[in-house]
Design a protein around this motif. Structure first.
Motif, PDB file in Angstrom:
ATOM      1  N   SER A  78      64.538   2.918  21.197  1.00 44.23           N
ATOM      2  CA  SER A  78      65.215   3.428  21.725  1.00 44.23           C
ATOM      3  C   SER A  78      64.503   3.643  22.689  1.00 44.23           C
ATOM      4  N   GLY A  79      65.145   4.201  23.649  1.00 49.60           N
ATOM      5  CA  GLY A  79      64.103   4.071  24.470  1.00 49.60           C
ATOM      6  C   GLY A  79      63.147   5.249  25.238  1.00 49.60           C
ATOM      7  N   ASP A 135      69.291   8.968  27.145  1.00 46.96           N
ATOM      8  CA  ASP A 135      69.546   7.906  26.112  1.00 46.96           C
ATOM      9  C   ASP A 135      70.356   7.953  25.195  1.00 46.96           C
ATOM     10  N   TYR A 168      65.598  11.812  27.717  1.00 47.56           N
ATOM     11  CA  TYR A 168      66.790  12.108  26.397  1.00 47.56           C
ATOM     12  C   TYR A 168      67.367  12.386  26.650  1.00 47.56           C
ATOM     13  N   TYR A 194      68.809  -2.208  25.064  1.00 47.78           N
ATOM     14  CA  TYR A 194      68.086  -1.973  26.103  1.00 47.78           C
ATOM     15  C   TYR A 194      67.625  -3.218  27.157  1.00 47.78           C
TER      16      TYR A 194
END
Length: 264
Positions: free
Chosen positions: A54-55, A45, A42, A194
């Motif tokens: 997001s991750g 990220d 978290y 990503y």
């Protein structure tokens, strides 16, 4: 003590419910809690675990809720010393006569020097135990990550590497980087990219990118909009959005969200 009543993950207390004791020698927690691995992901990220692009999507797509929600957990976080801070967790599966079923452990080591932070963490979990939820939280998997962030003026740059290895299934490497810009006290712009790859099949990969804008009307109310796109190659099926769109389609998918958020 921390906890909240809600039907989350199929449990009355489905997110966190723990007792903690904190002091000069660190903090000890007992109960349902996030793992050091999940917390390290978290922090590093690029998109702050946004619900779109997001991750967090890569995490849920690989291992669902395992490592995020650790029942029967004991953890200890040390005080910061010369910039270093460590954290460790052991969670018992709760199955009588079988210590290894559902056993989970995790650790992290964080170093901060001024505006620079580097964080490394690991996770190992066994399947089984007595935890039974619609979102699996005792999947047999191991995770490794290393990430860094640097804050300069109103911009924070983040980059990291993560590996998720699920028994008899996924073995994914995920590279991520991005920027978070507080343009004004009320306006935040955030973007990240990503690159997940499948170590079991070199032809399987994805490229995911997203950008979001948040404008705060007050301390509790904000307007937001986010745009994300993903391109899947081979057998990869990375999605864009938490919930029903974690798993996507092969090829290219785009999505946009907009709305108003109020925190109670």
């Amino acid at each position: 003590m921390c906890g909240g009543i809600n039907n989350s993950n199929g449990n009355f207390f489905g997110r966190q419910a723990f007792i903690s004791l904190a002091g000069k020698r660190g903090e000890v927690k007992l109960g349902l809690q996030y793992s050091p691995f999940f917390l390290s992901l978290y922090e590093t990220d690029p998109r702050g675990f946004s619900q779109i692009g997001s991750g967090l999507l890569n995490y849920a797509n690989n291992v669902a809720g395992t490592g995020a929600f650790n029942s029967n957990g004991m953890s200890n976080t040390s005080p910061a010393f010369a910039g270093f801070q460590g954290s460790a967790l052991l969670a018992f599966g709760g199955k009588a006569g079988d210590f290894q079923a559902g056993r989970q452990y995790s650790g992290s080591l964080r170093y901060q020097l001024g505006n620079f932070v580097i964080n490394a963490a690991l996770y190992s979990g066994n399947g089984g135990g007595t935890v039974s939820t619609p979102i699996p939280s005792t999947l047999d998997f191991s995770g490794r990550m290393v990430g860094a962030l640097y804050r300069f003026a109103n911009v924070t740059a983040k980059a990291r590497f993560v590996n998720f290895k699920v028994a008899h299934s996924f073995n994914s490497n995920i590279y991520g980087f991005g920027l978070d810009w507080n343009a004004t006290p009320a306006l935040n712009v955030n973007g990240g990219a990503y690159y997940p790859t499948d170590r079991n099949g070199s032809a399987n990969s994805s490229i995911l990118g997203a950008i979001g804008v948040v404008y705060s009307l007050s301390t509790r109310t904000a307007l937001y909009t986010q745009f994300a796109a993903v391109n899947n190659c081979g057998a990869m099926n990375s999605g864009l959005l938490m919930g029903y769109a974690i798993n996507g389609l092969q090829g290219t998918t785009t999505g946009v969200t907009a709305g108003i958020r109020h925190n109670f």
